[in-house]
Design a protein around this motif. Structure first.
Motif, PDB file in Angstrom:
ATOM      1  N   PHE A   1       1.670   8.713  -7.217  1.00  0.00           N
ATOM      2  CA  PHE A   1       2.295  10.025  -7.414  1.00  0.00           C
ATOM      3  C   PHE A   1       3.174  10.021  -8.661  1.00  0.00           C
ATOM      4  O   PHE A   1       3.172  10.980  -9.439  1.00  0.00           O
ATOM      5  CB  PHE A   1       3.122  10.442  -6.196  1.00  0.00           C
ATOM      6  N   SER A   2       3.941   8.951  -8.858  1.00  0.00           N
ATOM      7  CA  SER A   2       4.863   8.927  -9.991  1.00  0.00           C
ATOM      8  C   SER A   2       4.124   8.927 -11.329  1.00  0.00           C
ATOM      9  O   SER A   2       4.630   9.438 -12.326  1.00  0.00           O
ATOM     10  CB  SER A   2       5.791   7.711  -9.913  1.00  0.00           C
ATOM     11  N   MET A   3       2.933   8.368 -11.365  1.00  0.00           N
ATOM     12  CA  MET A   3       2.157   8.354 -12.615  1.00  0.00           C
ATOM     13  C   MET A   3       1.456   9.695 -12.838  1.00  0.00           C
ATOM     14  O   MET A   3       1.363  10.157 -13.966  1.00  0.00           O
ATOM     15  CB  MET A   3       1.134   7.218 -12.601  1.00  0.00           C
TER      16      MET A   3
ATOM     17  N   SER B   1       0.834  -1.212   0.000  1.00  0.00           N
ATOM     18  CA  SER B   1       0.000   0.000   0.000  1.00  0.00           C
ATOM     19  C   SER B   1       0.865   1.256   0.000  1.00  0.00           C
ATOM     20  O   SER B   1       0.544   2.233  -0.697  1.00  0.00           O
ATOM     21  CB  SER B   1      -0.961   0.003   1.187  1.00  0.00           C
ATOM     22  N   ILE B   2       1.958   1.249   0.735  1.00  0.00           N
ATOM     23  CA  ILE B   2       2.870   2.403   0.745  1.00  0.00           C
ATOM     24  C   ILE B   2       3.479   2.599  -0.646  1.00  0.00           C
ATOM     25  O   ILE B   2       3.515   3.714  -1.185  1.00  0.00           O
ATOM     26  CB  ILE B   2       3.986   2.225   1.801  1.00  0.00           C
ATOM     27  N   ILE B   3       3.943   1.502  -1.237  1.00  0.00           N
ATOM     28  CA  ILE B   3       4.542   1.579  -2.569  1.00  0.00           C
ATOM     29  C   ILE B   3       3.514   2.081  -3.586  1.00  0.00           C
ATOM     30  O   ILE B   3       3.839   2.885  -4.463  1.00  0.00           O
ATOM     31  CB  ILE B   3       5.106   0.205  -2.990  1.00  0.00           C
ATOM     32  N   ASN B   4       2.279   1.627  -3.466  1.00  0.00           N
ATOM     33  CA  ASN B   4       1.239   2.057  -4.406  1.00  0.00           C
ATOM     34  C   ASN B   4       0.964   3.555  -4.320  1.00  0.00           C
ATOM     35  O   ASN B   4       0.618   4.176  -5.329  1.00  0.00           O
ATOM     36  CB  ASN B   4      -0.046   1.252  -4.205  1.00  0.00           C
ATOM     37  N   TYR B   5       1.116   4.150  -3.146  1.00  0.00           N
ATOM     38  CA  TYR B   5       0.990   5.610  -3.038  1.00  0.00           C
ATOM     39  C   TYR B   5       2.074   6.304  -3.853  1.00  0.00           C
ATOM     40  O   TYR B   5       1.824   7.298  -4.533  1.00  0.00           O
ATOM     41  CB  TYR B   5       1.046   6.083  -1.583  1.00  0.00           C
TER      42      TYR B   5
END
Length: 163
Positions: free
Chosen positions: A54-56, A46-50
């Motif tokens: 943002f990166s997208m 879930s942290i990585i998906n945040y």
């Protein structure tokens, strides 16, 4: 009109596979890892998906629209793709820097730093996922077969590496 029907079928197949493959892997993974480790993996994911979100920063939606507008004009298509990919690269680098700093400064993340760095790979590989381009040029067949191939590979790797 046949192209719309084919694209709809390809897109539907990919969407349905997004629901079927977790049904195949989740019972095995949850049995092997247990409740606590599944929770840890979900927390890290879930942290990585945040950071991926943002990166997208809307590139997938904007990319489809802009590529579709430029479709047919190779020079414009190439320039649009390069600009969007470059913009995405900038946001990925910013996300990576903030994520790496966060891993070392936030104690709740540092505890799981090995998993967090695996998540860094997920963020980097997400950058290479340019489905928005192929959707923009309406090549849903490629998107579907690539997505299905990756999901099938994922299932095999889950059963091979998760012990």
């Amino acid at each position: 009109m046949a192209s719309i029907k084919k694209n709809f079928l390809y897109s539907s197949a990919l969407t349905v596979s997004g629901y079927i493959f977790p049904f195949i892997t989740y019972p095995y993974v949850s049995r092997v890892l247990g409740v606590n480790n599944i929770g840890i993996c979900n927390f890290v994911d879930s942290i990585i998906n945040y950071f991926i979100l943002f990166s997208m920063l809307g590139i997938s939606v904007l990319g489809v629209r802009e590529i579709a507008k430029a479709n047919g004009d190779f020079v414009r298509l190439s320039r649009t793709f390069s600009e969007l990919l470059g913009l995405n690269a900038i946001f990925v680098v910013i996300s990576l820097i903030v994520l790496c700093i966060s891993i070392f400064l936030v104690p709740q993340l540092y505890v799981y730093k090995s998993l967090m760095f695996i998540g860094v790979l997920k963020l980097v590989f997400n950058f290479l996922q340019v489905e928005w381009f192929f959707q923009g040029i309406e090549n849903f067949k490629y998107v579907t077969f690539r997505g299905l191939s990756i999901k099938i590979l994922y299932v095999f790797l889950v059963f091979i590496f998760i012990r």
